[in-house]
Design an enzyme around this catalytic site. Structure first.
Site, PDB file in Angstrom:
ATOM      1  N   GLY A  43     -34.939  19.760  10.497  1.00 20.84           N
ATOM      2  CA  GLY A  43     -35.981  20.511   9.803  1.00 20.84           C
ATOM      3  C   GLY A  43     -35.759  20.438   8.311  1.00 20.84           C
ATOM      4  CG  PHE A  45     -34.695  24.059   2.736  1.00 24.56           C
ATOM      5  CD1 PHE A  45     -35.266  23.512   1.605  1.00 24.56           C
ATOM      6  CD2 PHE A  45     -33.320  23.974   2.908  1.00 24.56           C
ATOM      7  CE1 PHE A  45     -34.500  22.891   0.642  1.00 24.56           C
ATOM      8  CE2 PHE A  45     -32.522  23.345   1.946  1.00 24.56           C
ATOM      9  CZ  PHE A  45     -33.120  22.798   0.816  1.00 24.56           C
ATOM     10  CG  HIS A  63     -26.199  26.307  -6.224  1.00 20.41           C
ATOM     11  ND1 HIS A  63     -24.959  26.551  -5.685  1.00 20.41           N
ATOM     12  CD2 HIS A  63     -26.452  24.996  -5.932  1.00 20.41           C
ATOM     13  CE1 HIS A  63     -24.495  25.443  -5.121  1.00 20.41           C
ATOM     14  NE2 HIS A  63     -25.386  24.494  -5.250  1.00 20.41           N
TER      15      HIS A  63
HETATM   16  C1  LIG Z   1     -25.076  21.805  -1.838  1.00 23.00           C
HETATM   17  S1  LIG Z   1     -25.357  21.330  -0.161  1.00 23.00           S
HETATM   18  C2  LIG Z   1     -24.762  22.765   0.715  1.00 23.00           C
HETATM   19  C3  LIG Z   1     -24.260  22.396   2.072  1.00 23.00           C
HETATM   20  C4  LIG Z   1     -23.706  23.545   2.916  1.00 23.00           C
HETATM   21  N1  LIG Z   1     -24.744  24.503   3.228  1.00 23.00           N
HETATM   22  C5  LIG Z   1     -22.516  24.197   2.274  1.00 23.00           C
HETATM   23  O1  LIG Z   1     -22.529  25.397   2.010  1.00 23.00           O
HETATM   24  O2  LIG Z   1     -21.529  23.479   2.019  1.00 23.00           O
HETATM   25  C6  LIG Z   1     -27.124  21.444  -0.041  1.00 23.00           C
HETATM   26  C7  LIG Z   1     -27.620  21.111   1.348  1.00 23.00           C
HETATM   27  O3  LIG Z   1     -29.049  21.244   1.366  1.00 23.00           O
HETATM   28  C8  LIG Z   1     -29.559  20.226   2.209  1.00 23.00           C
HETATM   29  N2  LIG Z   1     -30.975  20.004   1.886  1.00 23.00           N
HETATM   30  C9  LIG Z   1     -31.480  19.466   0.746  1.00 23.00           C
HETATM   31  N3  LIG Z   1     -32.819  19.412   0.810  1.00 23.00           N
HETATM   32  C10 LIG Z   1     -33.161  19.918   2.023  1.00 23.00           C
HETATM   33  C11 LIG Z   1     -34.412  20.142   2.680  1.00 23.00           C
HETATM   34  N4  LIG Z   1     -35.581  19.835   2.070  1.00 23.00           N
HETATM   35  N5  LIG Z   1     -34.414  20.692   3.915  1.00 23.00           N
HETATM   36  C12 LIG Z   1     -33.228  21.027   4.528  1.00 23.00           C
HETATM   37  N6  LIG Z   1     -32.013  20.856   3.946  1.00 23.00           N
HETATM   38  C13 LIG Z   1     -31.982  20.298   2.725  1.00 23.00           C
HETATM   39  C14 LIG Z   1     -28.681  19.038   1.907  1.00 23.00           C
HETATM   40  O4  LIG Z   1     -28.740  18.058   2.915  1.00 23.00           O
HETATM   41  C15 LIG Z   1     -27.311  19.697   1.784  1.00 23.00           C
HETATM   42  O5  LIG Z   1     -26.650  19.746   3.034  1.00 23.00           O
END
Ligand SMILES: C[S@@+](CC[C@H](N)C(=O)[O-])C[C@H]1O[C@@H](n2cnc3c(N)ncnc32)[C@H](O)[C@@H]1O
Length: 154
Positions: A43, A45, A63
């Site tokens: 999915g 977000f 962030h």
């Molecule tokens: C900075 S990482 C944080 C990963 C993890 N939640 C953590 O705390 O270590 C940002 C996460 O957002 C996900 N992400 C980016 N765009 C997204 C989207 N449109 N839908 C779902 N997830 C997304 C990325 O794949 C990545 O895993």
């Protein structure tokens, strides 16, 4: 999610991630021995979320995004949440006039590398919640640089 499931054997997890990242998540959760209690629906977000859960966590995601995008993400969560569900935002918090070097250095690096990425204050998260039908419930500080900002649907 791996750390939470390792500690709480009766809990199950649902990883909502971009399809191209899901496999890495699955490998990590397998290596940590908790894969059997996980679902991987996939999915994005910025689209409606079909998953259901009691405790929603958004860790180190908001962030990365400017306010309008954060509101879109939070609104999609809120619309999938039931009244009794809770949302936990896990982030480093900035405190006006009280810089924490652990947070400030990351904040500066994000500004340099990504431009729009930044850490926020509790009040800023509270305002994002208010605009998306959520309300700040409490803030849990941890021993580390991260805090947990809890929100509930209103
Ligand atoms: C900075 S990482 C944080 C990963 C993890 N939640 C953590 O705390 O270590 C940002 C996460 O957002 C996900 N992400 C980016 N765009 C997204 C989207 N449109 N839908 C779902 N997830 C997304 C990325 O794949 C990545 O895993």
């Amino acid at each position: 999610m791996a750390a939470i499931l390792e500690k709480h054997q009766d809990m199950r997890g649902i990883l909502v991630e971009q399809p191209e990242v899901l496999l890495d998540g699955e490998h990590l959760l397998s290596a940590r021995g908790v894969r059997d209690r996980c679902q991987f629906p996939g999915g994005r977000f910025f689209h409606p979320i079909s998953a259901k859960g009691e405790v929603w966590t958004i860790s180190q995601v908001l962030h990365d995004w400017p306010d309008a995008d954060c509101r879109a993400i939070l609104l999609n969560c809120k619309e999938a949440m039931r009244d009794t569900d809770r949302l936990l935002v896990m982030e480093m918090l900035t405190v006006p006039c009280k810089p924490d070097p652990r947070v400030s250095i990351i904040d500066m690096m994000m500004l340099l590398y990504f431009g729009k990425a930044r850490q926020r204050t509790v009040d800023e998260y509270s305002e994002l919640f208010r605009a998306t039908g959520l309300a700040l419930a409490r803030v849990l500080r941890t021993a580390g640089a991260f805090s947990i900002v809890e929100a509930r649907p209103v």
